[in-house]
Design a protein around this motif. Sequence first.
Motif, short mmCIF file in Angstrom:
data_model
loop_
_atom_site.label_atom_id
_atom_site.label_comp_id
_atom_site.label_asym_id
_atom_site.label_seq_id
_atom_site.Cartn_x
_atom_site.Cartn_y
_atom_site.Cartn_z
N PRO A 187 0.81 -1.23 0.00
CA PRO A 187 0.00 0.00 0.00
C PRO A 187 0.84 1.27 0.00
N HIS A 188 2.10 1.16 0.41
CA HIS A 188 2.95 2.33 0.61
C HIS A 188 3.91 2.62 -0.53
N VAL A 189 3.90 1.79 -1.58
CA VAL A 189 4.76 2.02 -2.74
C VAL A 189 4.42 3.37 -3.33
N ILE A 190 5.43 4.16 -3.66
CA ILE A 190 5.22 5.51 -4.18
C ILE A 190 5.65 5.61 -5.63
N CYS A 191 4.82 6.26 -6.43
CA CYS A 191 5.13 6.58 -7.82
C CYS A 191 4.63 7.99 -8.09
N ASN A 192 5.51 8.86 -8.53
CA ASN A 192 5.16 10.25 -8.82
C ASN A 192 4.44 10.94 -7.66
N GLY A 193 4.91 10.65 -6.45
CA GLY A 193 4.37 11.31 -5.27
C GLY A 193 3.08 10.74 -4.74
N HIS A 194 2.58 9.67 -5.35
CA HIS A 194 1.34 9.05 -4.91
C HIS A 194 1.61 7.62 -4.47
N THR A 195 0.94 7.19 -3.42
CA THR A 195 1.09 5.81 -2.96
C THR A 195 0.15 4.90 -3.76
#
Length: 109
Positions: free
Chosen positions: A89-97
């Motif tokens: 749930p906490h993986v971040i891509c372009n500032g979004h989880t």
Amino acid sequence: MTETPEATVQATEYEVSILPEDDINRPLFVITVQYRGEGRWAVTRHGSCLGTDGQWEFGIKEYDRGDAWLDAHRFDLDTALRLAREAAPHVICNGHTALDAYRRTHPTP
């Protein structure tokens, strides 16, 4: 005539994500659990490897690291899958989880 040995089958990789398989954003938020031999699995994402401390560290090639690093970044399968599920749930891509992405594409009624 020499007998042909029976072929073996072994799973060597799992994808872990909170986004459904058909979600357009899923590839951006996938964590991979990969078999690395000798019963040890790595939790990886975009060239980084998850450690026992919960931190992602760049570099997943075994020949780049010593035994202490490998011991902190290789797990039995159950542990690797648990860590990947916890991190998903906490993986971040372009500032979004991943959780942000899930909530945008799967709003609750």
